[in-house]
Write an enzyme that holds these catalytic residues in place. Sequence first.
Site, PDB file in Angstrom:
ATOM      1  N   ASN A   9      84.077 -26.819 -28.843  1.00  0.00           N
ATOM      2  CA  ASN A   9      84.778 -27.422 -27.708  1.00  0.00           C
ATOM      3  C   ASN A   9      84.048 -26.994 -26.445  1.00  0.00           C
ATOM      4  O   ASN A   9      84.143 -25.847 -26.026  1.00  0.00           O
ATOM      5  CB  ASN A   9      86.235 -26.924 -27.694  1.00  0.00           C
ATOM      6  CG  ASN A   9      86.986 -27.390 -26.457  1.00  0.00           C
ATOM      7  OD1 ASN A   9      86.496 -28.243 -25.712  1.00  0.00           O
ATOM      8  ND2 ASN A   9      88.161 -26.836 -26.234  1.00  0.00           N
ATOM      9  N   TRP A  10      83.322 -27.936 -25.871  1.00  0.00           N
ATOM     10  CA  TRP A  10      82.480 -27.587 -24.710  1.00  0.00           C
ATOM     11  C   TRP A  10      83.281 -27.475 -23.418  1.00  0.00           C
ATOM     12  O   TRP A  10      82.752 -27.061 -22.398  1.00  0.00           O
ATOM     13  CB  TRP A  10      81.374 -28.630 -24.536  1.00  0.00           C
ATOM     14  CG  TRP A  10      80.380 -28.678 -25.665  1.00  0.00           C
ATOM     15  CD1 TRP A  10      80.388 -27.915 -26.802  1.00  0.00           C
ATOM     16  CD2 TRP A  10      79.237 -29.534 -25.761  1.00  0.00           C
ATOM     17  NE1 TRP A  10      79.323 -28.248 -27.597  1.00  0.00           N
ATOM     18  CE2 TRP A  10      78.596 -29.238 -26.988  1.00  0.00           C
ATOM     19  CE3 TRP A  10      78.698 -30.521 -24.937  1.00  0.00           C
ATOM     20  CZ2 TRP A  10      77.438 -29.897 -27.392  1.00  0.00           C
ATOM     21  CZ3 TRP A  10      77.549 -31.178 -25.344  1.00  0.00           C
ATOM     22  CH2 TRP A  10      76.922 -30.863 -26.555  1.00  0.00           C
ATOM     23  N   LYS A  11      84.523 -27.904 -23.443  1.00  0.00           N
ATOM     24  CA  LYS A  11      85.367 -27.876 -22.233  1.00  0.00           C
ATOM     25  C   LYS A  11      84.607 -28.610 -21.104  1.00  0.00           C
ATOM     26  O   LYS A  11      83.936 -29.593 -21.372  1.00  0.00           O
ATOM     27  CB  LYS A  11      85.751 -26.444 -21.895  1.00  0.00           C
ATOM     28  CG  LYS A  11      86.339 -25.731 -23.129  1.00  0.00           C
ATOM     29  CD  LYS A  11      86.925 -24.401 -22.855  1.00  0.00           C
ATOM     30  CE  LYS A  11      87.476 -23.816 -24.160  1.00  0.00           C
ATOM     31  NZ  LYS A  11      88.186 -22.562 -24.000  1.00  0.00           N
ATOM     32  N   HIS A  94      95.337 -28.727 -26.341  1.00  0.00           N
ATOM     33  CA  HIS A  94      94.674 -27.437 -26.092  1.00  0.00           C
ATOM     34  C   HIS A  94      95.486 -26.625 -25.079  1.00  0.00           C
ATOM     35  O   HIS A  94      96.090 -27.182 -24.168  1.00  0.00           O
ATOM     36  CB  HIS A  94      93.254 -27.686 -25.575  1.00  0.00           C
ATOM     37  CG  HIS A  94      92.423 -26.441 -25.573  1.00  0.00           C
ATOM     38  ND1 HIS A  94      92.507 -25.513 -24.561  1.00  0.00           N
ATOM     39  CD2 HIS A  94      91.534 -25.951 -26.474  1.00  0.00           C
ATOM     40  CE1 HIS A  94      91.683 -24.503 -24.835  1.00  0.00           C
ATOM     41  NE2 HIS A  94      91.082 -24.748 -25.993  1.00  0.00           N
ATOM     42  N   GLU A  96      94.605 -25.001 -22.610  1.00  0.00           N
ATOM     43  CA  GLU A  96      94.238 -25.236 -21.200  1.00  0.00           C
ATOM     44  C   GLU A  96      94.908 -26.498 -20.685  1.00  0.00           C
ATOM     45  O   GLU A  96      95.272 -26.580 -19.505  1.00  0.00           O
ATOM     46  CB  GLU A  96      92.701 -25.295 -21.072  1.00  0.00           C
ATOM     47  CG  GLU A  96      92.098 -23.903 -21.196  1.00  0.00           C
ATOM     48  CD  GLU A  96      90.730 -23.851 -21.839  1.00  0.00           C
ATOM     49  OE1 GLU A  96      90.046 -24.881 -21.899  1.00  0.00           O
ATOM     50  OE2 GLU A  96      90.340 -22.757 -22.295  1.00  0.00           O
ATOM     51  N   GLU A 162      95.001 -21.252 -31.956  1.00  0.00           N
ATOM     52  CA  GLU A 162      94.242 -20.580 -30.903  1.00  0.00           C
ATOM     53  C   GLU A 162      95.195 -19.692 -30.104  1.00  0.00           C
ATOM     54  O   GLU A 162      95.863 -20.176 -29.177  1.00  0.00           O
ATOM     55  CB  GLU A 162      93.606 -21.608 -29.959  1.00  0.00           C
ATOM     56  CG  GLU A 162      92.654 -22.555 -30.647  1.00  0.00           C
ATOM     57  CD  GLU A 162      91.647 -23.132 -29.671  1.00  0.00           C
ATOM     58  OE1 GLU A 162      90.457 -22.946 -29.906  1.00  0.00           O
ATOM     59  OE2 GLU A 162      92.048 -23.734 -28.667  1.00  0.00           O
ATOM     60  N   GLY A 168      88.577 -17.121 -24.516  1.00  0.00           N
ATOM     61  CA  GLY A 168      87.693 -16.790 -23.396  1.00  0.00           C
ATOM     62  C   GLY A 168      87.852 -15.361 -22.909  1.00  0.00           C
ATOM     63  O   GLY A 168      87.372 -15.009 -21.823  1.00  0.00           O
ATOM     64  N   SER A 208      87.567 -16.607 -28.926  1.00  0.00           N
ATOM     65  CA  SER A 208      86.477 -15.611 -28.961  1.00  0.00           C
ATOM     66  C   SER A 208      85.836 -15.482 -30.344  1.00  0.00           C
ATOM     67  O   SER A 208      85.434 -14.396 -30.754  1.00  0.00           O
ATOM     68  CB  SER A 208      86.976 -14.246 -28.446  1.00  0.00           C
ATOM     69  OG  SER A 208      87.408 -14.365 -27.103  1.00  0.00           O
ATOM     70  N   GLY A 229      84.754 -22.150 -28.272  1.00  0.00           N
ATOM     71  CA  GLY A 229      84.468 -22.484 -26.882  1.00  0.00           C
ATOM     72  C   GLY A 229      83.117 -21.911 -26.471  1.00  0.00           C
ATOM     73  O   GLY A 229      82.061 -22.495 -26.759  1.00  0.00           O
ATOM     74  N   GLY A 230      83.139 -20.747 -25.842  1.00  0.00           N
ATOM     75  CA  GLY A 230      81.930 -20.148 -25.260  1.00  0.00           C
ATOM     76  C   GLY A 230      80.731 -20.130 -26.199  1.00  0.00           C
ATOM     77  O   GLY A 230      79.624 -20.531 -25.820  1.00  0.00           O
TER      78      GLY A 230
END
Length: 252
Positions: A9-11, A94, A96, A162, A168, A208, A229-230
Amino acid sequence: MRRFLIAGNWKMHKGVGETSAFIEGLLATDPSPAVDVVVSPPFTSLPTAAMLLTGSKIGLAAQNVHWEASGAFTGEISGEMLTELGAEWVIVGHSERRTFFGETDRTARDRARAAQQAGLKVIYCIGETLEERESDRTFQVLESQTDGLGGLSHAGLVVAYEPVWAIGTGRTASPDQAQEAHAFVRGCLERAFSAVRAEGIRILYGGSLKPGNAHELLSKPDVDGGLIGGASLDVESFSAIIRAAAVCAAGE
Ligand code: 13P
């Protein structure tokens, strides 16, 4: 019986140029055929990603979808618009979206239903906050977040657990914490669908997840992959996680 799914997930990262560079790099690593791989760029990069991924086994996901097929919904995108661009998947609900954009269980379910009607496979995100975990409400939250999922089709449905406190933050759920939550979610899916169908639904872990902890998390019986993510923004670390999944798929 469940194939591992590793989804990035590149956000709000990577415009068209960076998307091209990443996908060319990822294709050059020749990801394992034993693992399903999906990337989820921002909307604006979907056409470029779709073009570069043509003929590959790597799937393409959008990060949100509206619950109506068209209409006066400024800033929103429908399922049909996404499939027209070449997306096959969409991430829904998600944390976010829930924290910053007012997403609720209700709107997430509506989006998921519309996505399925448009032919998209859905990665449906759930997870508790730190405060909810510390006040022993994790299971209660997961139960209410999965309540009503039975109204969706089990086909092409993936759930991503999640924990919000792990996203993150560099703080990962321990493999045992992840397994406990995933097993609980699978029980909720059994009630929503049936035991047989719940057995076939993949539950991804997100928060993470990195090359260094991927193997121990993916080794757990109810952890069927990751939503990353990251660590999905860099070809090296994303492909290292795919390799860790391939090792687990081989039973090592
Ligand atoms: P991080 O891997 O950066 O913690 O993000 C997880 C996530 O939110 C994936 O959807």
